[in-house]
Design a protein around this motif. Structure first.
Motif, mmCIF file in Angstrom:
data_model
loop_
_atom_site.group_PDB
_atom_site.id
_atom_site.type_symbol
_atom_site.label_atom_id
_atom_site.label_comp_id
_atom_site.label_asym_id
_atom_site.label_seq_id
_atom_site.Cartn_x
_atom_site.Cartn_y
_atom_site.Cartn_z
ATOM 1 N N LEU A 189 1.528 -5.200 -75.760
ATOM 2 C CA LEU A 189 2.071 -6.259 -76.601
ATOM 3 C C LEU A 189 1.136 -6.497 -77.772
ATOM 4 C CD1 LEU A 189 2.784 -8.784 -73.692
ATOM 5 C CD2 LEU A 189 4.291 -6.956 -74.508
ATOM 6 N N LEU A 239 -0.608 -14.896 -69.188
ATOM 7 C CA LEU A 239 -0.106 -13.724 -68.470
ATOM 8 C C LEU A 239 -0.938 -13.453 -67.216
ATOM 9 C CD1 LEU A 239 0.573 -11.408 -71.538
ATOM 10 C CD2 LEU A 239 2.311 -12.250 -69.953
ATOM 11 N N HIS A 251 7.837 -16.925 -72.860
ATOM 12 C CA HIS A 251 7.494 -16.855 -71.439
ATOM 13 C C HIS A 251 8.678 -16.386 -70.601
ATOM 14 C CE1 HIS A 251 3.949 -19.919 -71.961
ATOM 15 N NE2 HIS A 251 3.767 -18.782 -72.614
ATOM 16 N N PRO A 256 6.361 -9.160 -79.560
ATOM 17 C CA PRO A 256 7.228 -10.217 -79.035
ATOM 18 C C PRO A 256 7.432 -11.355 -80.037
ATOM 19 C CG PRO A 256 5.035 -10.387 -78.080
ATOM 20 C CD PRO A 256 5.050 -9.113 -78.880
ATOM 21 N N TRP A 302 -0.090 -11.189 -63.917
ATOM 22 C CA TRP A 302 -0.102 -9.897 -64.589
ATOM 23 C C TRP A 302 -1.454 -9.719 -65.275
ATOM 24 C CZ3 TRP A 302 4.431 -12.961 -65.700
ATOM 25 C CH2 TRP A 302 5.545 -12.572 -64.949
ATOM 26 N N LEU A 353 8.483 -8.228 -67.234
ATOM 27 C CA LEU A 353 7.267 -7.656 -66.647
ATOM 28 C C LEU A 353 7.432 -7.281 -65.180
ATOM 29 C CD1 LEU A 353 4.426 -9.712 -68.394
ATOM 30 C CD2 LEU A 353 5.213 -7.379 -68.902
ATOM 31 N N MET A 356 8.852 -12.613 -70.768
ATOM 32 C CA MET A 356 7.837 -11.967 -69.942
ATOM 33 C C MET A 356 8.188 -12.060 -68.455
ATOM 34 S SD MET A 356 5.749 -10.739 -72.177
ATOM 35 C CE MET A 356 7.136 -10.580 -73.333
ATOM 36 N N GLU A 357 8.644 -13.224 -68.033
ATOM 37 C CA GLU A 357 8.968 -13.413 -66.624
ATOM 38 C C GLU A 357 10.191 -12.597 -66.209
ATOM 39 O OE1 GLU A 357 9.171 -17.651 -66.763
ATOM 40 O OE2 GLU A 357 7.157 -17.888 -65.940
ATOM 41 N N THR A 387 -4.233 -8.964 -67.630
ATOM 42 C CA THR A 387 -4.088 -8.642 -69.051
ATOM 43 C C THR A 387 -5.456 -8.486 -69.696
ATOM 44 O OG1 THR A 387 -2.012 -9.889 -69.169
ATOM 45 C CG2 THR A 387 -3.129 -9.452 -71.250
#
Length: 205
Positions: A157, A172, A139, A129, A177, A146, A142-143, A179
């Motif tokens: 990632l 995260l 961010h 990323p 999520w 994901l 990801m939002e 992680t």
């Protein structure tokens, strides 16, 4: 920040080149250009992701998020020739390169973010990323993506420890999520992100 992280049409003059991607199971020569991420060589983080992340699942669509000229997408598509692979980027030059590089495969769809149908749920998301683009961009990516993981899906990632991989992993997890750090190679962390049992909270921004 580098231009390729946030512009659809790079102003950098085109300087076509090629990069060879040699992995234990893959040997590719890919067209590259200026104005895209790591256009002169295979980025070390990308190589570590491709060498050390788990093999793609055998069922379900895969996503290369921020595909650049396509080394992740094309490696995934070579390893899983029967699976659909989506290669997504905002950079038109990168998308054109990935289309050309993937033309012989037949299982890669190259698209801008808004062109991916809403009903596609990914069994695997793989990404190096754009950390240097700033937390807002990172961010937001990801939002957006994901929540598109299938219930048993995983995202992988790669982020260097000096670029905030550990705090990113904490963020995260805090956003819903789970992680974990799978491994660390030459300072690069490979993070495994699981689908939440409930939808992760959305940003108010």
């Amino acid at each position: 920040m580098q231009e390729h992280y946030f512009t659809s049409s790079p102003s950098t003059p085109s300087r076509p080149d090629s990069v060879r991607v040699v992995l234990p199971d893959v040997d590719l020569t890919l067209a590259t250009d200026s104005g895209v991420f790591s256009g002169s060589r295979l980025d070390r983080g990308t190589r570590i992701l491709l060498e050390h992340a788990p093999m793609p699942p055998r069922r379900g669509p895969l996503l290369d998020l921020g595909c650049g000229y396509g080394p992740i997408a094309i490696t995934l598509a070579t390893r899983r020739r029967r699976l659909p692979v989506w290669a997504v980027d905002v950079n038109d030059r990168a998308l054109d390169l990935t289309r050309a590089n993937a033309a012989a495969l037949g299982n890669v769809t190259v698209a801008r973010p808004d062109e991916v149908p809403d009903d596609v749920a990914f069994a695997g998301i793989y990404s190096n990323p754009p950390i240097r683009s700033g937390k807002g961009v990172l961010h937001g990516m990801m939002e957006r993506w994901l929540p598109r993981l299938a219930p048993e899906g995983r995202a992988f990632l790669v982020v260097h420890k000096h670029l905030g991989s550990d705090s990113f992993a904490d963020w995260l997890t805090g956003r819903g999520w789970p992680t974990t750090r799978l491994t660390s190679v030459q300072g690069y962390r490979i993070l495994e992100v699981s689908c939440s049992s409930s939808e992760a909270p959305r940003s108010s921004a």
